[in-house]
Design a protein around this motif. Sequence first.
Motif, PDB file in Angstrom:
ATOM      1  N   UNK A 144       0.816  -1.214   0.000  1.00 32.41           N
ATOM      2  CA  UNK A 144       0.000   0.000   0.000  1.00 32.41           C
ATOM      3  C   UNK A 144       0.853   1.269   0.000  1.00 32.41           C
ATOM      4  N   UNK A 145       2.080   1.140  -0.436  1.00 26.92           N
ATOM      5  CA  UNK A 145       3.004   2.272  -0.480  1.00 26.92           C
ATOM      6  C   UNK A 145       2.349   3.458  -1.210  1.00 26.92           C
ATOM      7  N   UNK A 146       2.135   4.592  -0.502  1.00 27.21           N
ATOM      8  CA  UNK A 146       1.482   5.734  -1.153  1.00 27.21           C
ATOM      9  C   UNK A 146       2.437   6.548  -2.028  1.00 27.21           C
ATOM     10  N   UNK A 147       3.738   6.243  -1.907  1.00 20.12           N
ATOM     11  CA  UNK A 147       4.729   6.967  -2.696  1.00 20.12           C
ATOM     12  C   UNK A 147       5.638   5.989  -3.444  1.00 20.12           C
ATOM     13  N   UNK A 148       5.077   5.230  -4.384  1.00 20.13           N
ATOM     14  CA  UNK A 148       5.914   4.310  -5.152  1.00 20.13           C
ATOM     15  C   UNK A 148       6.971   5.087  -5.924  1.00 20.13           C
ATOM     16  N   UNK A 149       8.113   4.476  -6.089  1.00 26.14           N
ATOM     17  CA  UNK A 149       9.178   5.101  -6.863  1.00 26.14           C
ATOM     18  C   UNK A 149       9.016   4.696  -8.325  1.00 26.14           C
ATOM     19  N   UNK A 150       8.956   5.674  -9.187  1.00 24.81           N
ATOM     20  CA  UNK A 150       8.724   5.438 -10.610  1.00 24.81           C
ATOM     21  C   UNK A 150       9.912   5.979 -11.403  1.00 24.81           C
ATOM     22  N   UNK A 151      10.360   5.200 -12.368  1.00 29.55           N
ATOM     23  CA  UNK A 151      11.447   5.638 -13.241  1.00 29.55           C
ATOM     24  C   UNK A 151      11.155   5.147 -14.654  1.00 29.55           C
TER      25      UNK A 151
END
Length: 213
Positions: A144-151
């Motif tokens: 439920x990570x509200x701040x996924x890391x996107x690249x």
Amino acid sequence: MSERNTIGGTIASSLKQVVLASNNAGKLREFAALFETVGIELIPQGRLNVPETEEPHPTFVENALTKARHASKITGLPALADDSGLCVVALRGAPGVYSARYAQLAGGEKSDAANNARLVEQLANEPDRRAYYYCVLALVRHADDPEPLIAEGRWHGEVLGAPRGANGFGYDPYFFLPSLDASAAELEPSVKNATSHRAIALRQLLTRLLEAA
């Protein structure tokens, strides 16, 4: 100390194991080699009995997030997923998110050979051969990570009319890189791992991990 070592030390202190939300052997080889450089053990989801999930979305980023959250929810571990594909300018971005099942969309089988055959057929009379591999990486620290890391990363090239090389997978034998004067399938794994769309996206991801640490 080099930037890579600094990033690697920071990441390794916070993430020891990450589930790779994929059963694709080619992707596993590439990602395992890349993650090895920063001291993170990458565990394929199949080893943890994580079933594949659907990829119903029209965008790469939505599909990547869906896969990462699915794997993290089942395993309780951080999870990494990618969604990637070949985007051809003359085909308005196709095969795109449907790269792995491009031939199936036209009633063919699901295989690299069938996908490549359809692509070559569609471009038979097309002078514009520009294309790029595109990759989105999504890393969640928990389901439920509200701040996924996107690249993301793009690897620009052209589509060949005939295959070249025996390395790689997917569309690699037909993806020509003018800057390297070789197809992706002609590259040594170490060269591909340093220059590919996944390598570009991963370097961006590692930088964001450092910033978030």
